[in-house]
Motif scaffolding. Structure first.
Motif, short mmCIF file in Angstrom:
data_model
loop_
_atom_site.label_atom_id
_atom_site.label_comp_id
_atom_site.label_asym_id
_atom_site.label_seq_id
_atom_site.Cartn_x
_atom_site.Cartn_y
_atom_site.Cartn_z
N ASP A 44 46.95 32.61 52.18
CA ASP A 44 47.48 32.10 53.35
C ASP A 44 47.67 32.86 54.63
O ASP A 44 47.44 32.77 55.66
N ILE A 45 48.43 33.76 54.16
CA ILE A 45 48.82 34.87 55.17
C ILE A 45 47.61 35.48 55.81
O ILE A 45 47.14 35.69 57.11
N LEU A 46 46.61 35.68 54.95
CA LEU A 46 45.37 36.48 55.50
C LEU A 46 44.46 35.55 56.41
O LEU A 46 43.89 35.89 57.31
N ASP A 47 44.37 34.12 55.95
CA ASP A 47 43.53 33.33 56.67
C ASP A 47 44.39 33.19 58.14
O ASP A 47 43.63 33.05 59.07
N THR A 48 45.80 33.08 57.91
CA THR A 48 46.32 32.92 59.22
C THR A 48 46.04 34.07 60.24
O THR A 48 45.97 33.80 61.58
N HIS A 49 45.85 35.35 59.81
CA HIS A 49 45.22 36.38 60.97
C HIS A 49 44.10 36.74 60.75
O HIS A 49 43.60 37.71 61.10
N HIS A 50 43.36 35.82 60.17
CA HIS A 50 41.77 35.95 60.25
C HIS A 50 41.37 37.50 59.59
O HIS A 50 40.49 37.95 60.04
N VAL A 51 41.70 37.68 58.28
CA VAL A 51 41.67 39.05 57.77
C VAL A 51 40.69 38.61 56.61
O VAL A 51 41.39 37.86 55.85
N ARG A 52 39.58 39.31 56.27
CA ARG A 52 38.90 39.27 54.94
C ARG A 52 38.84 40.38 54.32
O ARG A 52 38.76 41.53 55.05
N GLY A 53 39.24 40.38 52.96
CA GLY A 53 39.49 41.84 52.06
C GLY A 53 38.63 41.67 51.04
O GLY A 53 37.95 40.85 50.63
N THR A 54 38.93 42.79 50.20
CA THR A 54 38.33 43.03 48.80
C THR A 54 39.39 42.78 47.84
O THR A 54 40.57 43.27 47.84
N PHE A 55 39.41 41.76 46.92
CA PHE A 55 40.31 41.46 45.68
C PHE A 55 39.55 42.03 44.69
O PHE A 55 38.58 41.59 43.98
N PHE A 56 40.28 43.06 44.08
CA PHE A 56 39.85 43.75 42.88
C PHE A 56 40.48 43.09 41.67
O PHE A 56 41.91 42.98 41.41
N VAL A 57 39.59 42.02 40.90
CA VAL A 57 40.56 41.10 39.93
C VAL A 57 40.28 41.66 38.62
O VAL A 57 39.32 42.11 38.26
N LEU A 58 41.56 41.68 37.85
CA LEU A 58 41.61 41.89 36.36
C LEU A 58 40.87 40.85 35.65
O LEU A 58 40.85 39.81 35.71
N GLY A 59 39.68 41.24 34.69
CA GLY A 59 39.01 40.51 34.14
C GLY A 59 39.91 39.40 33.25
O GLY A 59 39.31 38.43 32.86
N TRP A 60 40.73 39.97 32.69
CA TRP A 60 41.73 39.18 31.95
C TRP A 60 42.30 37.99 32.69
O TRP A 60 42.32 36.89 32.23
N ILE A 61 42.61 38.17 33.90
CA ILE A 61 42.94 37.34 34.62
C ILE A 61 41.94 36.03 35.44
O ILE A 61 41.96 35.17 35.18
N ALA A 62 40.58 36.75 35.43
CA ALA A 62 39.67 36.04 35.91
C ALA A 62 39.07 34.98 34.52
O ALA A 62 38.95 33.84 34.86
N ARG A 63 39.46 35.53 33.42
CA ARG A 63 39.01 34.43 32.36
C ARG A 63 39.93 33.52 32.04
O ARG A 63 39.56 32.36 31.74
N ILE A 64 41.11 33.55 32.50
CA ILE A 64 42.23 32.45 32.33
C ILE A 64 42.27 31.74 33.66
O ILE A 64 42.59 30.52 33.44
#
Length: 301
Positions: A44-64
């Motif tokens: 929500d904070i990034l969208d308010t400021h029109h910023v797009r970034g890179t999310f390095f997601v842990l595979g363990w998190i992505a699975r769940i």
């Protein structure tokens, strides 16, 4: 041209390396999850400021939490890999490392339906001794890493790496670059900054001055944050005092500092920064990285 990358390491508050001696991986399920709530707050904070970034997601998190990954991607952000189980590369054999990144990449690509090209090592654990990882990353389909902090630290660091992005390996599989984390200078001292405990602990004026120094030198900046760093109410972890201090310091002011940076600087994804550096390399020679040989291991530690 994008001069600064905004990055997020998507992991739970109990998965940080500082607590690894006190919270074994088999006990992760015993702790209440807060990653969805915290990541949504950050989105929500990034969208308010029109910023797009890179999310390095842990595979363990992505699975769940596959819906969370899908939400991040549909919001226009780049999805990249943070490995599967947040194990430092220094604790892995080359084959175990290959299996870890392959598992994470497969999960992430299955969720978003497109290739995942970026990687960040847990706890910035690509160092001079683990530089064998680049050949494996290249073979497994990655085109860039943002895993090196070119400073000395008790847990990580490659002081001799240098401050600029470098091509680390190339061959029939293409090439792979390293986009290092931000390091500035105060007199003769090299100062890591731009995210994590550094962003939380440093006064805002110092962080701004260091970023201005990068811009003045025409260098790239990388901001990194963990979703739990915006969470003033996540549970206390039973750990030694200094480890808890390192983890919790500055969290109450983190949102304010983050918003100030988003308002005052221009950000993009690491992929955009990577493409800009590759294009620039066509116009000027790029010295090959001096990767030490003899570090590739096939046995256990």
């Amino acid at each position: 041209m994008i001069r600064n990358a905004f990055t997020v390491d998507v992991e739970e508050y109990y998965q940080v390396e500082a607590f690894s001696d006190h919270i074994p991986k088999q006990d992760w399920h015993k702790f209440p999850s807060r990653v969805e709530e915290n990541t949504t707050r950050l989105l929500d904070i990034l969208d308010t400021h029109h910023v797009r970034g890179t999310f390095f997601v842990l595979g363990w998190i992505a699975r769940i939490h596959p819906v969370l990954v899908e939400t991040i991607y549909k919001a226009g952000h780049e999805i990249a890999s943070h490995g599967y189980e947040h194990t430092m590369i220094t604790e892995l054999t080359p084959e175990a490392f290959r299996q870890d990144i392959r598992k994470s990449k497969t999960i992430l690509e299955g969720i978003i339906g497109t290739s995942v090209n970026g990687y960040r090592a847990p706890t910035f654990s690509i160092t001079e001794k683990t530089s064998w990882a680049y050949e494996i990353l290249l073979q497994e389909g990655f085109s860039y890493s943002s895993s090196v902090f070119p400073v000395w630290h008790d847990r990580y660091g490659w002081p001799k790496f240098g401050n600029d992005p470098r091509r680390m390996a190339s061959g029939k599989d293409g090439e792979i670059w390293e986009i290092p984390l931000s390091v500035g200078s105060i007199g003769p001292f090299r100062v890591p900054f731009g995210g994590g405990g550094y962003l939380r602990a440093y006064p805002l004026w110092l962080t701004k001055a260091l970023f201005h120094g990068l811009a003045r030198d025409g260098r790239n900046g990388v901001v990194y944050i963990h979703p739990w760093e915006l969470d003033t109410r996540h549970p206390a972890i039973p750990a030694p005092f200094f480890r808890r201090l390192r983890h919790y310091v500055g969290i109450p002011k983190m949102k304010q500092k983050l918003i100030h940076l988003l308002r005052s600087m221009r950000f993009g994804t690491v992929a955009q920064l990577h493409e800009a550096n590759r294009a620039d390399s066509i116009r000027r020679p790029v010295l090959p990285a001096e990767i030490p040989t003899g570090h590739l291991r096939t046995g256990g530690r």
